[in-house]
Structure formats: C-alpha cells, structure tokens
Scaffold this motif. Structure first.
Motif, short mmCIF file in Angstrom:
data_model
loop_
_atom_site.label_atom_id
_atom_site.label_comp_id
_atom_site.label_asym_id
_atom_site.label_seq_id
_atom_site.Cartn_x
_atom_site.Cartn_y
_atom_site.Cartn_z
N LEU A 162 0.83 -1.21 0.00
CA LEU A 162 0.00 0.00 0.00
C LEU A 162 0.86 1.25 0.00
CD1 LEU A 162 -2.81 -1.04 2.53
CD2 LEU A 162 -2.99 -0.86 0.05
N SER A 163 1.94 1.23 0.78
CA SER A 163 2.85 2.39 0.81
C SER A 163 3.47 2.62 -0.57
CB SER A 163 3.93 2.15 1.85
OG SER A 163 4.92 3.15 1.80
N PHE A 164 3.82 1.55 -1.24
CA PHE A 164 4.41 1.67 -2.59
C PHE A 164 3.39 2.22 -3.58
CE2 PHE A 164 5.19 -0.47 -6.71
CZ PHE A 164 6.38 0.16 -7.04
N ILE A 165 2.15 1.76 -3.48
CA ILE A 165 1.10 2.19 -4.42
C ILE A 165 0.77 3.67 -4.21
CG2 ILE A 165 -1.33 1.87 -5.03
CD1 ILE A 165 -0.98 -1.09 -4.45
N LEU A 166 0.87 4.16 -2.96
CA LEU A 166 0.57 5.56 -2.69
C LEU A 166 1.43 6.50 -3.53
CD1 LEU A 166 0.04 5.75 1.19
CD2 LEU A 166 -1.66 6.11 -0.60
N ALA A 167 2.66 6.12 -3.78
CA ALA A 167 3.55 6.98 -4.57
C ALA A 167 3.00 7.19 -5.98
CB ALA A 167 4.95 6.36 -4.63
N TYR A 168 2.21 6.24 -6.48
CA TYR A 168 1.62 6.36 -7.82
C TYR A 168 0.26 7.05 -7.79
CZ TYR A 168 5.29 3.24 -9.41
OH TYR A 168 6.51 2.69 -9.71
N LEU A 169 -0.36 7.10 -6.61
CA LEU A 169 -1.67 7.74 -6.49
C LEU A 169 -1.56 9.23 -6.19
CD1 LEU A 169 -3.60 5.00 -4.45
CD2 LEU A 169 -3.55 5.36 -6.92
N PHE A 170 -0.45 9.64 -5.54
CA PHE A 170 -0.24 11.06 -5.26
C PHE A 170 0.01 11.82 -6.57
CE2 PHE A 170 1.45 9.80 -0.88
CZ PHE A 170 0.23 10.06 -0.28
N PRO A 171 -0.28 13.12 -6.59
CA PRO A 171 0.04 13.91 -7.78
C PRO A 171 1.55 13.96 -8.03
CG PRO A 171 -1.51 15.07 -6.35
CD PRO A 171 -1.02 13.89 -5.57
N GLY A 172 1.93 14.07 -9.28
CA GLY A 172 3.33 14.17 -9.61
C GLY A 172 3.92 12.85 -10.05
N LEU A 214 3.30 4.51 6.98
CA LEU A 214 3.91 3.17 7.03
C LEU A 214 4.51 2.91 8.40
CD1 LEU A 214 4.77 0.57 5.59
CD2 LEU A 214 6.85 1.77 4.86
N ALA A 215 5.20 3.87 8.97
CA ALA A 215 5.84 3.69 10.28
C ALA A 215 4.80 3.45 11.38
CB ALA A 215 6.71 4.90 10.61
N VAL A 216 3.74 4.26 11.39
CA VAL A 216 2.71 4.11 12.42
C VAL A 216 1.99 2.78 12.26
CG1 VAL A 216 0.54 5.05 13.28
CG2 VAL A 216 2.41 6.59 12.71
N SER A 217 1.69 2.39 11.03
CA SER A 217 0.98 1.12 10.80
C SER A 217 1.82 -0.07 11.25
CB SER A 217 0.64 0.98 9.31
OG SER A 217 -0.16 2.06 8.87
N VAL A 218 3.10 -0.05 10.93
CA VAL A 218 3.99 -1.15 11.33
C VAL A 218 4.09 -1.22 12.85
CG1 VAL A 218 6.39 -1.94 11.30
CG2 VAL A 218 5.29 -1.20 9.18
N LEU A 219 4.18 -0.07 13.50
CA LEU A 219 4.26 -0.05 14.97
C LEU A 219 3.01 -0.66 15.59
CD1 LEU A 219 5.58 0.91 17.64
CD2 LEU A 219 4.40 3.09 17.31
N VAL A 220 1.84 -0.29 15.09
CA VAL A 220 0.58 -0.81 15.64
C VAL A 220 0.48 -2.32 15.42
CG1 VAL A 220 -1.93 -0.78 15.38
CG2 VAL A 220 -0.66 1.36 15.46
N ARG A 260 3.60 9.30 3.17
CA ARG A 260 3.77 7.87 2.89
C ARG A 260 4.62 7.20 3.96
NH1 ARG A 260 7.93 5.60 0.93
NH2 ARG A 260 8.81 7.59 0.28
N ALA A 261 5.74 7.79 4.30
CA ALA A 261 6.65 7.18 5.29
C ALA A 261 6.03 7.19 6.68
CB ALA A 261 7.97 7.94 5.29
N GLY A 262 5.35 8.28 7.04
CA GLY A 262 4.74 8.35 8.37
C GLY A 262 3.62 7.34 8.55
#
Length: 343
Positions: free
Chosen positions: A22-32, A311-317, A307-309
């Motif tokens: 999901l974190s990887f896919i977000l990079a393609y869903l964000f603008p730019g 991912l970090a919070v999800s992994v921690l939980v 994206r990084a934040g």
C-alpha cells in the motif's frame, strides 16, 4: 507452541507485506511523478532524479520496482521530505518516540485508575457505587478527545495558569537528543538542572496525557468490571466459597488473577485507538510527535512524508498488537487447552 509462533510469524509477515505494498502504491496515487514521491527529490534535480530512477528501476515493470522499493526500505532510504529536505528515516525516528512516550504515559495512567475502579464497580454490582462509576465512564467515553483537550487548556492553562499551553519542555532547557524520549534524555544529560527540567517536562505532560487517558480509562473500567463479574459468578469461585474461604481470600487467591487474564487481550486492542487519540492531541498541544508531523505534512502536501509516516505508524501498531496477543496466547492456559481441543 511452535505452531502458534509460526502462525503469528506468517500473519505478521503477510500484514507487513500488505502495508509495504500500500505504501508503494501511494507513490503512484499522489500527484506528480512516482519517483519524485518515493525519493522526495524535485524534478529540477536532474542528476539526483536520474540516480533515483536507476535505484528504483523506474523503467522496469511494477514488480521489479516494488522489489527495489523494499530493498531501499530495509536500507533506511525512505526518501527526503519536500518541506524540510531531511531524510525521512531520521525524521520518523525523531518524532515517533515522542508519540510513543505520550501514549505510554496515558496507558499507564489508564491502568492505574481504570483497573481499581473496575474492580470496585464489580464488587459493588447493582449498587450506587456501580451505577455512579458507570455513569462517569459513559460520560468520559462520550467526550470527544479534541474537545476535552481544548477544555483542559481553557481551564487549567488560560484561566488558572497551572500548566503550560504547548510544547514538551520549557525553552529554557536545551536537552541533548540521545533517545528522543524526553524523560530519559533528561536523566542521561549532565549539562542541565535535572530536577527543574523533570518538573518542567512533567508539567508539559499532564494535560496531553489526561486528554488521551480519559477515553482509555473508561474502556478499561468497563472491561474490568465485566470480567470481574463474570469471574465471580464462575463455578470455581462458588466452589471456593463452599470450601469455607472468606470473600477476601476468594478474591485475592482466585478472583484477581483469573479476572485479569481475559482483560489483557482486549486492552491490547485499545493501543491503536490510544495512538490515534495521541496523534489528535499532539496537534492541539503542539507536541512534537509523529501525529503533529503528519498533519503538517498533509498541510504542506509533503507526499513522501505522508507515505513514510503512515507506514511507520501502521507497522508499529501491527507489531505491538501481534506481540501482546501472542504473549497472552502463550501464557493463558485456557487458550492452550482450547487450541489442543480443536487439533
């Protein structure tokens, strides 16, 4: 036990794989551009962008790109922030401990208050004390966290002036960053007045901690009350009374231990709620945690930081919840017997 460990290991790995995907896919869903969202480097930085495109194999298929993305994650190359230009791995490592610290203090306070009140309500079942505690818990659970935080600021900061409005510690103290846990850093520092710094840090902690702990305390109270009532109505408790034990002996020898066993897994499930409330409160009290940092990233459209934040919070939980549930499963004899009965 080996089967349980293998099942939980597989579950954690599958969950982490889905989160990374999901974190990887977000990079393609964000603008730019996707590479720009992965690295945080602007398109005018041509040499850096070309190197990044090679690093993430931007010209290859999506599976190869994901494989290189996972490799960069494990290497600590999470990209850089659009707004600050700093590596995201360092930013997350700096802000996340502040959120963990705030959540840990709130959880400790909730246990310290909620567990005794839950036992009191259960022992005074269907009496005035029980009804009063249930009414207070319902009120505490119904109050929105952000509204309670603003109310505490209005009363105890603006009107009474007892506690500071925002921040983690007074600006008079310059605490060297060692672990990024403010209390630990104060204790490890030799260049400041530790007593005054600790007092300042605890005064800054009180209002944010109370804002978060109220909801969790009410949940712990109600869960504890229900578990104690069910335990005291169990057959082995009635058998203990039949052997001539006094109510105090029954409670101390059999009631408390058996009532706490089903409570702990339920409380572990409250950690995501606790961390979410902490992230909300951080923005109100300007607490330098991951929640406040993420909200600022959203305002500034800092897509690599978002994206990084996340991912970090999800992994921690996920890791915290799975670890607690695994510990309870391995130590609870009733669960072990149930598993053996089903195999």
């Amino acid at each position: 036990m080996t089967n349980v460990l293998l099942r939980y290991t597989n579950l954690v790995l599958v969950t982490l794989f889905i989160l990374s995907l999901l974190s990887f896919i977000l990079a393609y869903l964000f603008p730019g551009e996707a590479v720009e969202n992965l690295t945080g480097l602007r398109l005018n930085e041509l040499t850096a962008m070309q190197n990044s495109a090679l690093m993430y194999s931007a010209d290859d298929n999506i599976f190869v790109q994901y494989w290189h993305y996972i490799g960069e994650l494990f290497a600590g190359n999470w990209g850089v922030s659009f707004s600050s230009g700093l590596p995201l791995y360092e930013d997350v490592g700096h802000y996340l401990p502040a959120s963990i610290e705030l959540s840990a203090y709130a959880l400790f306070l909730s246990f310290f208050i909620g567990l005794p009140l839950g036992f009191i309500a259960a022992l005074r079942h269907h009496k005035l004390t029980d009804y009063s505690l249930l009414s207070v818990s319902l009120l505490g659970y119904s109050i929105p966290v952000f509204w309670l935080a603003l109310l505490l600021i209005l009363v105890f900061s603006l009107q009474l002036g007892w506690f500071p409005l925002s921040g983690r510690i007074s600006l008079l103290f310059e605490i060297p960053s060692i672990t990024d846990f403010i209390i630990i850093d104060i204790l490890l520092s030799d260049s400041i007045d530790k007593q005054a710094a600790l007092i300042s840090a605890f005064r800054h902690l009180i209002l944010p901690t109370l804002s978060i702990a109220v909801v969790t305390t009410t949940l712990i109270l109600r869960i504890t009350r229900r578990s104690v009532i069910e335990t005291l109505n169990s057959e082995f408790i009635l058998a203990a009374y039949a052997r001539g034990l006094t109510p105090r002996q029954v409670l101390m020898r059999h009631g408390i231990r058996n009532a706490l066993i089903p409570i702990l897994p339920l409380l572990a499930m409250q950690f995501p709620t606790l961390l979410t409330n902490a992230m909300i409160v951080e923005s109100i009290f300007s607490w330098p945690g991951i929640g406040n940092w993420l909200i600022q990233a959203i305002y500034q459209q800092d897509y690599p930081a978002i994206r990084a934040g996340m991912l970090a919070v999800s992994v921690l939980v996920v890791i915290f919840t799975m670890s607690i549930d695994l510990t309870i499963r391995l130590t609870d004899p009733r669960r072990r017997r149930a598993e053996r009965a089903t195999t």
